[in-house]
Design a protein around this motif. Sequence first.
Motif, short mmCIF file in Angstrom:
data_model
loop_
_atom_site.label_atom_id
_atom_site.label_comp_id
_atom_site.label_asym_id
_atom_site.label_seq_id
_atom_site.Cartn_x
_atom_site.Cartn_y
_atom_site.Cartn_z
N THR A 150 0.84 -1.18 0.18
CA THR A 150 0.11 -0.07 0.09
C THR A 150 0.63 1.15 -0.09
OG1 THR A 150 -1.84 -1.09 1.16
CG2 THR A 150 -1.73 1.29 1.27
N LEU A 209 0.93 4.04 -3.10
CA LEU A 209 0.58 5.43 -2.79
C LEU A 209 1.66 6.29 -3.10
CD1 LEU A 209 -1.05 5.18 0.63
CD2 LEU A 209 -2.30 5.98 -1.33
N GLU A 239 0.54 8.42 -6.10
CA GLU A 239 -0.29 9.48 -5.55
C GLU A 239 -0.25 10.95 -6.50
OE1 GLU A 239 1.03 10.09 -1.64
OE2 GLU A 239 3.06 10.75 -2.15
N ASN A 293 -2.60 9.63 -10.31
CA ASN A 293 -3.58 8.88 -10.13
C ASN A 293 -4.42 8.43 -11.24
OD1 ASN A 293 -4.97 6.51 -8.79
ND2 ASN A 293 -5.91 8.15 -7.37
N GLU A 350 -12.77 4.04 -12.21
CA GLU A 350 -12.29 4.12 -11.09
C GLU A 350 -10.80 4.46 -10.97
OE1 GLU A 350 -14.03 1.69 -7.33
OE2 GLU A 350 -13.10 0.38 -9.07
N THR A 351 -9.99 5.29 -10.24
CA THR A 351 -8.81 5.50 -10.21
C THR A 351 -7.96 4.22 -9.89
OG1 THR A 351 -8.37 6.41 -8.21
CG2 THR A 351 -9.08 8.03 -9.79
N LEU A 396 -5.80 3.85 -7.56
CA LEU A 396 -5.74 3.79 -6.14
C LEU A 396 -7.17 3.44 -5.67
CD1 LEU A 396 -3.50 6.61 -5.11
CD2 LEU A 396 -2.76 4.41 -5.49
N ASP A 397 -8.19 3.97 -6.15
CA ASP A 397 -9.55 3.44 -5.74
C ASP A 397 -9.85 2.18 -5.89
OD1 ASP A 397 -10.34 5.86 -4.68
OD2 ASP A 397 -10.88 6.77 -6.69
N ALA A 430 -6.80 4.20 -1.80
CA ALA A 430 -6.97 5.77 -1.99
C ALA A 430 -7.18 6.40 -0.52
CB ALA A 430 -7.96 6.13 -2.91
N GLY A 431 -6.65 7.51 -0.46
CA GLY A 431 -7.07 8.19 0.82
C GLY A 431 -6.14 7.88 1.91
N GLN A 432 -5.11 6.80 1.95
CA GLN A 432 -4.40 6.61 2.81
C GLN A 432 -3.14 7.34 3.07
OE1 GLN A 432 -3.90 2.15 3.93
NE2 GLN A 432 -5.71 1.90 2.40
#
Length: 434
Positions: free
Chosen positions: A373, A377, A381, A384, A391-392, A394-395, A400-402
């Motif tokens: 992960t 990222l 990042e 993306n 969807e991207t 990472l999604d 994503a978002g981490q």
Amino acid sequence: MGTPFANDRLQAYVPLAISFSSNATSSVPAGVTIVATIHSPTAYAFSLFDSLTMLIRGKVVYFGQTGPAATDYITNLHNQHGDSLLGPNPQQPEAGAASAKLNPAEWMVDLFTQADREGRGAAYADAYNASSLKQENVKATDALAQMCPDLPTSVQAELVTRHETVTPWWWGLKTLVKYRTTRNYSDGAFLGARIGEKLLTGLLILTLYIGIGDDFAPDNYINMTAVLFMWVTMPAYGAASYVPAIVLERSLFTRERNDGLYRVVTYLAAKMFDELAINLIVSVVIAAAAFYAIQLQGSFLLFWLIYFFTLAVGIVLAYFIAALSPSMDVANAALPTYVSTLLFFGGFLITFDKMPPWWKWYSYINPLRYAWTAMMLNHFESQNPSFLGGETILDYYGVAGQNKWHNLGYVVAFFVFFLVCAWAALRFKQHQKR
């Protein structure tokens, strides 16, 4: 009171043994008992002892006076069991001139060693327990206990064992590093097992994926995610090279621990210094070559730290499994089996949202999940791109978002966890006795 062990034939340094025995018998005040373990003493050094204890596998087979009393008892013991003697009793007049020159200590040790190898040690221990000699020893011990008053409180306090070793941890660590580490670093087999595998896998990944890291074409997304996944899984499989470091040293570790040379934490710290010091240098070189040749994106510092701590997790994991396993075969089977299960729950072979609920929990206790992960990222990042279904990327993989640094922290936490597990296994799991 000397104690030659029937299963230990280490040769003592003769002048030192004689000097110790002579000084001990001449300089101590009356009423003081000296207990010493001496390995294969000379005939003269052996003659300086008053009493003798002999053990087979931890059981007493003789406790009594030295000299003819000991050799006569052992001779009678063998005759009662119908066992053959390894030559005549060296302290009997009829033994002859040649036999009379034999070392009685070696003669007795050889006899009991042979008995142990032939499985007669327990019978000899039972014979001693049922003998009149044992009863006389018990009576003499009880009489001495009644004659001797209780020790003063100050003396009792001095005799209390406060530590498992008198060697300071820093001195033990210094000594292990000074001699063991320098010896290991001059051993081609030691270095080859730790450097060769990393150079080979690093070169393979570098040449296979060279130059793909900055190609954000849709047909290259899988290749980029794959190289990141392989980068964090190869160190896990490479951990197998660290298993022998624990299993092959088990007898030495047990003996040195029983001799109070160091604590478990000192031994483990020295082993970690052995491994991490060399990996610190090797990992920087290999990570830099791969990162810039593949043209990966993001922070090189994070890329290297993930690689280094994934290696560190593999090392302590190998130590933990090796310390738990009764043999090399078991450890070599258990480690790759466990690592293989981690691959399925790293997030690449099956995405986190597609994992069945009865298995998803396993991904949360998987260090490879957090390592991969963080890699994803770090690489995606800044760019993306859209992947499947709009969807991207990472999604799509559920990362994503981490925070990539937080995921690095989780990898470090797994290192600490398995390090503690390795210490506990070395400290409490015993596969053999001294």
